[in-house]
Each structure stands twice: as C-alpha cells, then as structure tokens.
Design a protein around this motif. Structure first.
Motif, mmCIF file in Angstrom:
data_model
loop_
_atom_site.group_PDB
_atom_site.id
_atom_site.type_symbol
_atom_site.label_atom_id
_atom_site.label_comp_id
_atom_site.label_asym_id
_atom_site.label_seq_id
_atom_site.Cartn_x
_atom_site.Cartn_y
_atom_site.Cartn_z
ATOM 1 N N ASP A 53 1.777 -47.866 -64.514
ATOM 2 C CA ASP A 53 2.289 -48.975 -63.696
ATOM 3 C C ASP A 53 2.707 -50.145 -64.588
ATOM 4 O OD1 ASP A 53 -0.526 -49.061 -64.292
ATOM 5 O OD2 ASP A 53 -0.721 -50.790 -62.950
ATOM 6 N N ARG A 78 20.724 -45.608 -58.948
ATOM 7 C CA ARG A 78 19.807 -45.403 -57.820
ATOM 8 C C ARG A 78 20.015 -44.007 -57.232
ATOM 9 N NH1 ARG A 78 17.210 -49.955 -57.136
ATOM 10 N NH2 ARG A 78 18.294 -51.884 -57.684
ATOM 11 N N GLU A 80 15.951 -40.054 -54.107
ATOM 12 C CA GLU A 80 14.569 -39.602 -54.356
ATOM 13 C C GLU A 80 13.724 -40.663 -55.043
ATOM 14 O OE1 GLU A 80 17.281 -37.992 -55.480
ATOM 15 O OE2 GLU A 80 17.405 -36.340 -54.048
ATOM 16 N N ASP A 81 14.282 -41.846 -55.322
ATOM 17 C CA ASP A 81 13.594 -42.824 -56.174
ATOM 18 C C ASP A 81 12.138 -43.065 -55.810
ATOM 19 O OD1 ASP A 81 15.793 -43.059 -57.708
ATOM 20 O OD2 ASP A 81 16.345 -45.093 -57.089
ATOM 21 N N GLY A 82 11.834 -43.066 -54.513
ATOM 22 C CA GLY A 82 10.467 -43.390 -54.094
ATOM 23 C C GLY A 82 9.479 -42.256 -54.313
ATOM 24 N N SER A 83 9.978 -41.043 -54.512
ATOM 25 C CA SER A 83 9.051 -39.907 -54.498
ATOM 26 C C SER A 83 9.005 -39.124 -55.801
ATOM 27 C CB SER A 83 9.445 -38.952 -53.362
ATOM 28 O OG SER A 83 10.782 -38.536 -53.556
#
Ligand code: PLP
Length: 467
Positions: A311, A325, A328-331
């Motif tokens: 992080d 961007r 799938e960026d979040g996963s």
C-alpha cells in the motif's frame, strides 16, 4: 515482407540454438576474462550502421569473430569474481521466449499472463524462502533499482508529503560501512542525499553493530533528524557477512523507520533448510530484495522485491493517466503502480522455467554444494601457511590473501586473471588488499575449484616468500 521469413528465422534460429548449446558445453575452452585491449572491438566495427541490410549469416559470423573475443564469460564455471552467476538452460529458453513474445506487462490488461505469472512465481519463491504470506512480490531489473524503490517507500512512510513537496532535508538512511553502494545511490536518486546516509560501523566479522546503529539514531533524533530507512544486508558485497537482523529489526521498530533487507546475493541460500537461519528476523522487515540473476541460475536481469507494505509502495508511485485506465483496475494488480518503470519485460517467465525445471530440492542441493565447497576451499587455504583467510565464510564467498604485501596480492590477482583460467576480484579489508573467490555458477564442479586453487598455489611459488 520486411521482417525475416518464417523459414529464414527457423534456419537461423536453429543455428543460434546450436551455437548456444555448443558454447555452454564447451565453455571451459574459452578464457574466462576477455583478452582484448580497450577499443579493440570498436576498431573492428564500422563507425556507422549499414545503409543496406546485411545477411544474418554475416551478422552471426561477426558475432562469433568480433563480439565473442570481447566477452568475459560469466557463464564460465571458473568465473569467481564479484558474485558469480549463471544462465541455466531453462532460464535461457525462458528468456528467448520473453523476447519472442515481446509483451509489456505495465498493467494486467496489457498482458494478463505477465502479471499473473509474476505473482505466482514470486509467491512460489516466497514459500521456498519461508517468508510471510503477506509479502507482496514485484520484479525490477536490478537490486539497485529494488533498493531505490525501498527508500522511496520509506520516505512515503515517514513523510507522505514528500511525493508532492519533495524530500525534507532531515531524512536519514542507515546502513553498514560494508553495505553495497546501491544504498547510497538510492538515497541520491530519491533526494535523501549522500550526506544523510549513515554508515554504521561493523564488528570483526564485518557485521553491522546494532548498538552503534541505536546510538546513531538516538543522536540524530536528538538533533532533529528523522530516521527514514535502515538497510542491513544478508550477504554483504565484500565479504558476504550477515548483519544481525533480529536486533536491527527491534531498533527499526522503535525508531519508526522502514526496514529494508538487502539479500541480493545471500537470499537464495535461505531455500536450503539448514541455512534458513540467515533469514531470522527478515519477516519483520518492510521489504527485502534478492536477485535470482545472482544465485538462482536465472539469466540477467531479474531482481525480486518483496514488501509487506505494498500500500505504501503504491502510494509512493501510483499515477495513472487516462490512457492507462482499464475496466479491471479495481480488481487486479497493475504493476506500473508500484514503481518508476511503466514498461515491464516479462521477466517472470524465465524464473518460472528455472523453478519448474529444477524444483526446490535440486536448487537447494546446488546452493548447499556451493557453500560446502567454499568451506572446503577455505580449509585448504588455511592449511597453506603462505595464505590466510581475511574474513569468515558464512556462504559461498572466500576472502583470502597471500601473507605478503598488497603489491604481491595485486600481482597474484593480475596473473590469475590474465591466464584465462579463472577470474577473481578483490576488496580491501582492514586496509589490506584481499582476493575474493565467489562460488555460485551452475556449471562449477569441485574439480574446477581444485584446479583454480592449485593454479593459485603454483603462481605463489613465483612470488617472494611471504612475511
Ligand atoms: N546488493 C548487494 C549486496 C550486491 O552484492 C550487489 C551486487 O553485487 C547489489 C546490491 C547490486 O546488484 P544489482 O547489480 O542487481 O543492482
């Protein structure tokens, strides 16, 4: 068609693979150290690139006739300089396929296999090394770049505004006087500055003295400075000394600084169960680097970086322009978020080949043999009264010297390296010139070491008697 035809590629490709196979099988025929003089190769190559294309046969002929004489053979079993390393067969094949695929693993979407194989391979390696599961792995090109990223993450931890404002002038990095120069270079690159790197003294075995570290930190805090990063080593460059990580981890925890362990060379030895103790306390570090291109039989370049604070690393570096961007960026993991480089080679492929082909047991056996041979050779050196060991031998590096002048040791080294039989390097310990003999090449046999040692002994016969 501008590129080679499939048939021409196949024919030349077979020729190249045949050449590689013969090269590796006959590697002992080559002088380890290139015998060319500075500028010799340059004089043989036209100063400008050709206007018209040339045949692949002509190019390969010049590779053999012009380039090869200028090569110092890191794959040679008697390459014992620096930290000896080697490209194993499966590693070379993996590297060839990486070049053929030519993918860029900057984000998951740009090549899912590159990202996922990097995660899987580094997960396997983490398990072999006995590291905690929460350690997140990422591949950079070199240990120097890995350590630079550790210092950047350290800065992010202790001074989160540095990313926008720039570094505060009071951030301080601690390492030992025997640490690799990459720590200082990392501090230069991240803007901490060389003057703010404390080189903590070492004990008689060249290991960082924890009490001296604690005292330096205390004095710095009293003077208004901010401890940022502490970098001990598991296998220093000069002697392969192993800093006392548990004691240093305690000091790091009390100071609030990031703890980064440089195990670039020594790290792979933790795969061997009876050597695992070299990683005692490493699980408490914020990050760790080790180089599969050093002692894990994987071709240059590949450096494995682990952190239990991805992080923070991400916070230090993530900067996503619109054109990068993805849905799938979040996963998924997009590795570009965890460092300076955007473009990323598919480096995990060759390590995956190496780990699968050999398996843990054969790799552990190889490393175990290298360490055992180093101890045997150290005993041989001790039993020749003209020589002395200059440092303990915790892993597979032997530091030793002829019991004479620095000049005599320099002469000895020059003669060894000019012979083409072996390549050793040097360091200076306790103000004395010392020879370094590193064992780590997959093709080194015990008989190579016997050959090298008896050759060194015979060269010593030509030196004036030692003191
Ligand atoms: N750290 C240590 C202990 C080393 O011995 C070396 C190189 O030998 C490095 C870092 C730098 O490695 P790289 O060439 O991958 O940057």
């Amino acid at each position: 068609m501008l590129d080679m035809s499939a048939d021409e590629f196949r024919r030349a490709g077979h020729e190249v693979v045949d050449w590689i196979a013969d090269y590796l099988a006959g590697i002992r025929e080559y002088p380890v150290v290139s015998q060319v003089q500075p500028g010799e190769l340059t004089g043989l190559i036209p100063p400008s690139a050709p206007e018209q294309g040339e045949t692949i046969d002509d190019i390969l002929a010049d590779f053999r006739g012009i380039v090869i004489p200028g090569v110092t053979h890191w794959n040679h079993p008697r390459f014992h300089a620096y930290f000896s390393n080697s490209a194993s067969g499966p590693g070379i094949l993996g590297e060839m396929l990486t070049a053929a695929l030519n993918v860029n693993g900057m984000v998951w979407k740009s090549c899912p296999a590159a990202t996922e194989l990097e995660q899987i391979t580094l997960g396997w390696l983490r398990e072999w090394l006995g590291l905690p599961e929460e350690f997140f792995g990422i591949i950079y090109d070199t240990a120097s770049v890995s350590t630079m990223h550790a210092i950047a993450a350290a800065r992010e931890l202790v001074d989160p505004e540095a990313r926008t404002r720039g570094s505060l002038p009071n951030l301080t990095v601690y390492t030992s006087s025997h640490a690799h120069s990459s720590v200082e270079k990392g501090a230069i690159a991240i803007g901490v500055g060389q003057d703010n790197v404390r080189k903590i003294p070492v004990d008689a075995g060249f290991c960082m003295i924890p009490a001296a570290l604690a005292e330096a930190i205390e004095q710095d805090i009293a003077a208004g400075r901010k401890p940022c990063c502490i970098v001990p080593s598991v296998g220093t460059t000069s002697t392969s000394s192993i800093d006392p990580i548990p004691a240093i981890a305690g000091i790091a925890e009390r100071s609030g600084a990031w703890l980064h362990v440089d195990a670039s060379y020594g790290g792979p030895a933790a795969i061997v169960p009876e050597l695992r103790h070299i990683f005692d306390g490493v699980g408490r570090a914020h990050s760790l680097v080790l180089n599969p291109h050093k002692w894990l039989f994987t071709p240059m370049d590949i450096s494995a970086f682990y952190t239990r604070r991805p992080d923070i690393l991400r916070r230090a570096f993530s900067l996503v322009p619109e054109f990068l961007r993805t849905a799938e960026d979040g996963s998924v993991v997009n590795y570009m978020d965890y460092g300076v480089p955007l473009g990323r080679r598919f480096r995990a492929l060759k390590l995956w080949f190496v780990m699968r082909y050999f398996g843990r047991e054969r790799i552990a056996d190889l490393i175990r043999s290298h360490v055992a041979w180093a101890h045997e050779l150290a005993e041989d050196i001790k039993s020749d009264e003209r020589f002395e060991l200059a440092a303990p031998v915790p892993l597979s590096l032997i530091c030793f010297r002829y019991k004479g002048t620095d000049e005599q040791n320099r002469t000895l080294l020059d003669r060894i390296n000019a012979s083409g039989i072996a390549f050793l390097s040097h360091t200076v310990l306790n103000e004395k010139f010392v020879l370094r003999l590193a064992i780590g090449n997959i093709r080194t046999a015990e008989t190579d070491l016997e050959h090298v040692w008896s050759f060194i002994q015979s060269l010593a016969n030509d030196l004036d008697a030692p003191n």
